[in-house]
Design a protein around this motif. Structure first.
Motif, PDB file in Angstrom:
ATOM      1  N   ASP A 127     113.308  85.527  67.499  1.00  0.00           N
ATOM      2  CA  ASP A 127     112.368  86.411  67.545  1.00  0.00           C
ATOM      3  C   ASP A 127     112.334  87.204  66.234  1.00  0.00           C
ATOM      4  O   ASP A 127     113.337  87.459  65.518  1.00  0.00           O
ATOM      5  CB  ASP A 127     112.847  87.519  68.584  1.00  0.00           C
ATOM      6  N   PHE A 128     110.909  87.581  65.845  1.00  0.00           N
ATOM      7  CA  PHE A 128     110.880  88.185  64.524  1.00  0.00           C
ATOM      8  C   PHE A 128     110.468  89.636  64.695  1.00  0.00           C
ATOM      9  O   PHE A 128     110.295  90.349  63.627  1.00  0.00           O
ATOM     10  CB  PHE A 128     110.010  87.362  63.645  1.00  0.00           C
ATOM     11  N   ASP A 129     110.184  90.184  65.903  1.00  0.00           N
ATOM     12  CA  ASP A 129     109.744  91.559  65.970  1.00  0.00           C
ATOM     13  C   ASP A 129     110.684  92.483  65.488  1.00  0.00           C
ATOM     14  O   ASP A 129     110.293  93.551  64.855  1.00  0.00           O
ATOM     15  CB  ASP A 129     109.526  91.695  67.691  1.00  0.00           C
ATOM     16  N   ASP A 130     112.017  92.555  65.381  1.00  0.00           N
ATOM     17  CA  ASP A 130     112.764  93.359  65.048  1.00  0.00           C
ATOM     18  C   ASP A 130     112.805  93.521  63.631  1.00  0.00           C
ATOM     19  O   ASP A 130     112.700  94.577  62.991  1.00  0.00           O
ATOM     20  CB  ASP A 130     114.477  92.809  65.354  1.00  0.00           C
ATOM     21  N   VAL A 131     112.576  92.332  62.722  1.00  0.00           N
ATOM     22  CA  VAL A 131     112.591  92.296  61.355  1.00  0.00           C
ATOM     23  C   VAL A 131     111.072  92.720  61.027  1.00  0.00           C
ATOM     24  O   VAL A 131     111.022  94.043  59.986  1.00  0.00           O
ATOM     25  CB  VAL A 131     112.243  90.936  60.747  1.00  0.00           C
ATOM     26  N   GLU A 132     110.173  92.775  61.676  1.00  0.00           N
ATOM     27  CA  GLU A 132     108.902  93.110  61.383  1.00  0.00           C
ATOM     28  C   GLU A 132     109.067  94.945  61.473  1.00  0.00           C
ATOM     29  O   GLU A 132     108.530  95.697  60.571  1.00  0.00           O
ATOM     30  CB  GLU A 132     107.705  92.737  62.368  1.00  0.00           C
ATOM     31  N   ALA A 133     109.699  95.258  62.575  1.00  0.00           N
ATOM     32  CA  ALA A 133     109.812  96.732  62.783  1.00  0.00           C
ATOM     33  C   ALA A 133     110.701  97.360  61.477  1.00  0.00           C
ATOM     34  O   ALA A 133     110.392  98.465  61.113  1.00  0.00           O
ATOM     35  CB  ALA A 133     110.285  96.993  64.112  1.00  0.00           C
ATOM     36  N   LEU A 134     111.660  96.723  61.232  1.00  0.00           N
ATOM     37  CA  LEU A 134     112.740  97.235  60.357  1.00  0.00           C
ATOM     38  C   LEU A 134     111.728  97.244  58.941  1.00  0.00           C
ATOM     39  O   LEU A 134     111.909  98.289  58.254  1.00  0.00           O
ATOM     40  CB  LEU A 134     113.727  96.136  60.149  1.00  0.00           C
ATOM     41  N   VAL A 135     111.009  96.294  58.699  1.00  0.00           N
ATOM     42  CA  VAL A 135     110.311  96.546  57.522  1.00  0.00           C
ATOM     43  C   VAL A 135     109.417  97.571  57.310  1.00  0.00           C
ATOM     44  O   VAL A 135     109.187  98.458  56.438  1.00  0.00           O
ATOM     45  CB  VAL A 135     109.627  95.081  57.117  1.00  0.00           C
ATOM     46  N   HIS A 136     108.835  97.776  58.530  1.00  0.00           N
ATOM     47  CA  HIS A 136     107.581  98.940  58.524  1.00  0.00           C
ATOM     48  C   HIS A 136     108.366 100.168  58.430  1.00  0.00           C
ATOM     49  O   HIS A 136     107.865 101.109  57.742  1.00  0.00           O
ATOM     50  CB  HIS A 136     107.069  98.645  60.026  1.00  0.00           C
ATOM     51  N   ARG A 137     109.379 100.319  59.020  1.00  0.00           N
ATOM     52  CA  ARG A 137     110.364 101.480  59.239  1.00  0.00           C
ATOM     53  C   ARG A 137     111.080 101.877  57.847  1.00  0.00           C
ATOM     54  O   ARG A 137     110.874 103.147  57.232  1.00  0.00           O
ATOM     55  CB  ARG A 137     111.536 101.106  60.216  1.00  0.00           C
ATOM     56  N   THR A 138     111.334 100.886  56.921  1.00  0.00           N
ATOM     57  CA  THR A 138     111.852 100.868  55.807  1.00  0.00           C
ATOM     58  C   THR A 138     110.760 101.427  54.654  1.00  0.00           C
ATOM     59  O   THR A 138     110.841 102.134  53.797  1.00  0.00           O
ATOM     60  CB  THR A 138     112.626  99.693  55.412  1.00  0.00           C
ATOM     61  N   ALA A 160     116.826  91.276  55.730  1.00  0.00           N
ATOM     62  CA  ALA A 160     116.242  91.476  56.860  1.00  0.00           C
ATOM     63  C   ALA A 160     116.888  91.247  58.090  1.00  0.00           C
ATOM     64  O   ALA A 160     116.689  91.878  59.409  1.00  0.00           O
ATOM     65  CB  ALA A 160     115.046  90.318  56.938  1.00  0.00           C
ATOM     66  N   HIS A 161     118.215  90.629  57.884  1.00  0.00           N
ATOM     67  CA  HIS A 161     119.262  90.258  59.175  1.00  0.00           C
ATOM     68  C   HIS A 161     120.458  90.968  58.517  1.00  0.00           C
ATOM     69  O   HIS A 161     120.762  90.637  57.519  1.00  0.00           O
ATOM     70  CB  HIS A 161     119.359  88.996  59.569  1.00  0.00           C
ATOM     71  N   GLN A 162     121.306  91.681  59.502  1.00  0.00           N
ATOM     72  CA  GLN A 162     122.543  92.051  59.045  1.00  0.00           C
ATOM     73  C   GLN A 162     123.325  90.736  59.019  1.00  0.00           C
ATOM     74  O   GLN A 162     123.563  90.096  60.244  1.00  0.00           O
ATOM     75  CB  GLN A 162     123.060  93.015  60.344  1.00  0.00           C
ATOM     76  N   GLY A 163     123.829  90.285  57.982  1.00  0.00           N
ATOM     77  CA  GLY A 163     124.453  88.905  57.869  1.00  0.00           C
ATOM     78  C   GLY A 163     124.513  88.301  56.570  1.00  0.00           C
ATOM     79  O   GLY A 163     123.817  88.963  55.644  1.00  0.00           O
ATOM     80  N   VAL A 164     124.756  87.023  56.236  1.00  0.00           N
ATOM     81  CA  VAL A 164     124.795  86.454  55.222  1.00  0.00           C
ATOM     82  C   VAL A 164     123.264  85.636  54.909  1.00  0.00           C
ATOM     83  O   VAL A 164     122.472  85.490  55.978  1.00  0.00           O
ATOM     84  CB  VAL A 164     125.806  85.520  54.722  1.00  0.00           C
ATOM     85  N   THR A 165     122.813  85.225  53.717  1.00  0.00           N
ATOM     86  CA  THR A 165     121.728  84.251  53.718  1.00  0.00           C
ATOM     87  C   THR A 165     121.701  83.233  54.592  1.00  0.00           C
ATOM     88  O   THR A 165     122.778  82.498  54.728  1.00  0.00           O
ATOM     89  CB  THR A 165     121.476  84.052  52.234  1.00  0.00           C
ATOM     90  N   GLY A 166     120.605  82.770  54.901  1.00  0.00           N
ATOM     91  CA  GLY A 166     120.321  81.445  55.888  1.00  0.00           C
ATOM     92  C   GLY A 166     119.143  81.451  56.449  1.00  0.00           C
ATOM     93  O   GLY A 166     118.558  82.396  56.979  1.00  0.00           O
ATOM     94  N   VAL A 167     118.459  80.370  57.085  1.00  0.00           N
ATOM     95  CA  VAL A 167     117.369  80.238  57.660  1.00  0.00           C
ATOM     96  C   VAL A 167     117.636  80.615  59.125  1.00  0.00           C
ATOM     97  O   VAL A 167     118.664  80.266  59.780  1.00  0.00           O
ATOM     98  CB  VAL A 167     117.011  78.774  57.738  1.00  0.00           C
ATOM     99  N   ARG A 168     117.041  81.436  59.727  1.00  0.00           N
ATOM    100  CA  ARG A 168     116.967  81.891  61.160  1.00  0.00           C
ATOM    101  C   ARG A 168     115.655  81.495  61.954  1.00  0.00           C
ATOM    102  O   ARG A 168     114.469  82.014  61.355  1.00  0.00           O
ATOM    103  CB  ARG A 168     117.195  83.477  61.046  1.00  0.00           C
ATOM    104  N   GLY A 169     116.036  81.239  63.148  1.00  0.00           N
ATOM    105  CA  GLY A 169     114.516  81.282  63.941  1.00  0.00           C
ATOM    106  C   GLY A 169     114.608  82.375  64.907  1.00  0.00           C
ATOM    107  O   GLY A 169     115.190  83.534  64.684  1.00  0.00           O
ATOM    108  N   VAL A 189     111.368  91.831  50.663  1.00  0.00           N
ATOM    109  CA  VAL A 189     112.227  91.200  51.993  1.00  0.00           C
ATOM    110  C   VAL A 189     112.574  89.908  51.582  1.00  0.00           C
ATOM    111  O   VAL A 189     112.125  89.027  51.322  1.00  0.00           O
ATOM    112  CB  VAL A 189     111.447  91.296  53.099  1.00  0.00           C
ATOM    113  N   GLY A 190     114.082  89.644  52.208  1.00  0.00           N
ATOM    114  CA  GLY A 190     114.673  88.399  52.050  1.00  0.00           C
ATOM    115  C   GLY A 190     115.840  88.199  53.015  1.00  0.00           C
ATOM    116  O   GLY A 190     115.988  89.089  53.751  1.00  0.00           O
TER     117      GLY A 190
END
Lengths: 262, 403
Positions: A186-197, A175-184, A207-208
């Motif tokens: 804005d989540f709009d980008d992730v939602e858009a990415l999931v939708h687009r994919t 879901a995020h360009q990077g390594v695993t880890g908890v993130r706080g 999604v992870g």
């Protein structure tokens, strides 16, 4: 057969999958954690084999790997724990995440054979990308093991199509360009990415990376994901409770709200 | 039980490839495009050659070393990469990659470092070219190479200590890869050796190949013909590939790589990946690695922080298997002895890394590895300033005992 189990479970609707490193904090407790997860309502479990150089992982899962290795969890032992989890939870698909060198050292064919016999439904090798994945795809197919492939926010549509064509069982979207880890944040980008994919794929979308809240899970499912993995957040819960008597209770309490996302 | 496996991208026989998470693929593809488009351009080559000449100090000379040669019963000639700006061959690669990063529009470079030479060279080049530099360095290496940490900081770089694993080079590379995954749109990962996923082993080799090209032509002009053997130390393998590359097609020139034998290759404390390793996947490449039966990467050990790495460039594994190059190991003790000898005999203080190659030369005739009087070109890839603290703190007292 375990691969069919996974297909059936995915067809039942969106699934929340906790991620556990086998042997974390000890082999015995990791078996108990898996049972606790299933009792809490997890539809499937994402299972990591401990590795000393997990380049796709942030600090929480690196520490989980180290706890498991310090508890003596070799690949052979991990396969043994896997078999016991499968025995205790025969209806729960077990999806493996294993770094390439562990699979390579055992031999692709033998590794796939051994984990299928222990009850695995699918295998994701995070550090073998599409270009180098053919021998692994072949080994998975022969062993009747699902082969899961990673995609990321920067994966091009053309490449996404090729990866979707090569994968069996599901596609794992980071879901995020990077390594695993908890993130706080804005989540709009992730939602858009999931939708687009999601709409571009023939395989179900998992999604992870960074998920830790029921609200986030609700949003990725709404955007079209069929599976959501929660890893680092739970690894943090295990870390805080690894030495106490309340590990299973704390884990259960952390996981339940995520599984009951709706 | 490792099956035959031929990597699909950037293979050296059964080695090399691109064994990385999908998230890094866009960056590696961008880098490969730059390697094919930017590098051959006239502008890039002109700018790089000017930078190497006026800033880095190329060409470096060849030096005959009569007393050391006599001691070895060989005709030894050094390629003096220790005289390069920064104190080691690392500057060749760094100048090339930093210039390339700038042309690719990157604002930030990250690097791993073991001995601190690559980190120092990166900090210097970033300062010169106006890039932000972040250097990952194992905590243990920061203790061993404190003066290099100061040099990096003086040049404006941020040095981030890595506390995972053995706190050495391998762990620093892991951390740099994690940083790059997060920041690949703004950042170039300036990898310091001929390891890693394609295109790094070729990219770094092509920037280091200037060493061998220059040396071959200098040798021909000064001594005529070709050397009988070319010798270099091997950690990740960039200085060795750099000097070997021009000689690979010259079949009658022996190529010899010297690995860190630590406390001996039969102990667990060494870094002799090509001599005692097995095939595995590490940091993006299929290559020879130090690992256990199940594929957990082992810690390497060497007195020299720059050779302390459980992997090696995939091209070296290929040269070993094809028989074109030979590899052997030298212990910490032998290397320290050679470090002292060269300083005494020639007034050249070598880094601990090339001291391994020197130690091989000191016993090569005795052990029938080279014929008496053979003409040998050795890459003296770095100077010893960075190792003086370690030497005087831990080893100088031993010298008196030997005397």
């Amino acid at each position: 057969m375990s691969r069919a189990l996974l297909k059936k479970r995915l067809a039942e609707g969106p699934q929340v999958s906790p991620f556990l490193v086998l042997g974390d904090p000890t082999p015995e407790l990791s078996l108990e954690l898996a049972k606790t997860a299933v009792a809490a309502g997890a539809g499937m479990i994402e299972i990591g084999f401990p590795y000393g150089d997990p380049v796709a992982d942030g600090p929480a899962i690196q520490k989980a790997d180290m706890r498991a290795l310090e508890a003596g969890t070799s690949t052979s032992k991990a396969i043994g724990i896997l078999a016991r989890i499968h025995e205790a939870c025969p209806k729960t698909p077990l999806n493996l995440l294993v770094y390439g060198n562990l699979v390579h050292a055992r031999g692709f064919a033998r590794f796939c054979h051994d984990v299928v016999h222990a009850g695995a439904s699918s295998l994701l090798v995070p550090d073998i990308c599409l270009e180098e994945s053919k021998p692994l795809t072949k080994a998975c197919r022969r062993a009747r093991l699902g082969h899961v492939q990673l995609v990321g926010p920067l994966t091009s549509p053309e490449r996404l199509k090729r990866i979707d064509g090569a994968a069996t069982s599901f596609i794992y979207l980071v879901a995020h360009q990077g390594v695993t880890g908890v993130r706080g944040g804005d989540f709009d980008d992730v939602e858009a990415l999931v939708h687009r994919t999601a709409w571009q794929l023939k395989n179900p979308l998992c999604v992870g990376f960074g998920l830790s809240k029921p609200e986030q899970i609700r949003r990725v499912f709404k955007a079209g994901a069929g599976l959501a993995v929660v890893g680092s957040y739970l690894a943090g819960v295990i870390e805080q409770n690894a030495r106490g008597d309340h590990l299973l209770k704390a884990f259960d309490e952390a996981l339940r709200p995520l599984v009951d996302w709706h | 039980m490792v099956e035959a496996l031929r990597p699909r991208v950037g293979a050296f026989g059964e080695y090399g490839g691109r064994f990385v998470p999908e998230l890094l693929v866009p960056a590696l593809e961008e880098l490969e495009r730059a390697r094919r488009e930017v590098l051959p351009s006239r502008e890039f080559r002109a700018e790089l050659s000017l930078l190497l000449e006026e800033w880095a100090g190329r060409p470096t000379p060849l030096s005959t070393v009569p007393s050391f040669s006599e001691r070895c019963e060989l005709e030894v000639v050094f390629k003096r990469e220790d005289l390069l700006h920064g104190g080691a061959h690392k500057t060749n690669n760094v100048a090339g990659q930093a210039l390339m990063a700038k042309l690719m529009g990157k604002k930030r470079v990250i690097a791993e470092t073991g001995a601190g030479q690559h980190g120092t060279a990166t900090a210097m080049a970033a300062a010169r070219l106006g890039l932000e530099a972040v250097i990952y360095m194992g905590e243990k290496d920061m203790e061993r190479q404190a003066s290099n940490v100061k040099r990096m900081e003086l040049c404006g770089a941020t040095v981030i200590p890595v506390t995972a694993g053995a706190r050495t080079l391998k762990d620093a590379i892991n951390e740099a890869l994690r940083d790059w995954t997060k920041n690949l749109e703004t950042t170039h990962y300036l990898l310091g050796t001929v390891c890693g996923p394609h295109p790094y082993p070729r990219l770094v080799r092509d920037f280091q190949a200037v060493i061998g090209r220059e040396a071959r032509s200098q040798w021909r002009k000064r001594f005529g013909g070709l050397p009988d053997a070319v010798v270099a130390c091997v950690g990740g393998g960039s200085n060795a590939i750099g000097i070997f590359h021009a000689f690979v097609p010259k079949k009658r020139v022996k190529l010899i790589g010297v690995e860190p034998g630590g406390e001996g290759v039969h102990t667990k404390k060494h870094g002799a990946t090509l001599v005692a390793g097995t095939t595995g996947l590490l940091h993006g490449a299929r290559t020879s690695v130090l690992q256990d039966d199940e594929g957990q990467i082992l810690e390497a050990h060497s007195v020299s922080a720059g050779l302390d790495y459980p992997g090696v460039g995939p091209e070296h594994a290929y040269l070993r298997d094809s028989g074109r190059a030979q590899y052997l190991a030298i212990t910490d003790g032998e290397a320290l002895d050679a470090f002292e000898k060269l300083s005494e005999l020639e007034g050249i203080i070598p880094a601990f890394e090339p001291a391994h190659a020197l130690a091989f030369l000191m016993k090569a005739v005795r052990e029938d590895a080279l014929p008496k009087g053979a003409r040998v070109l050795m890459n003296l890839c770095g100077r010893g300033d960075k190792d003086l603290d370690t030497y005087f703190t831990h080893f100088a007292h031993l010298k008196k005992r030997h005397a």
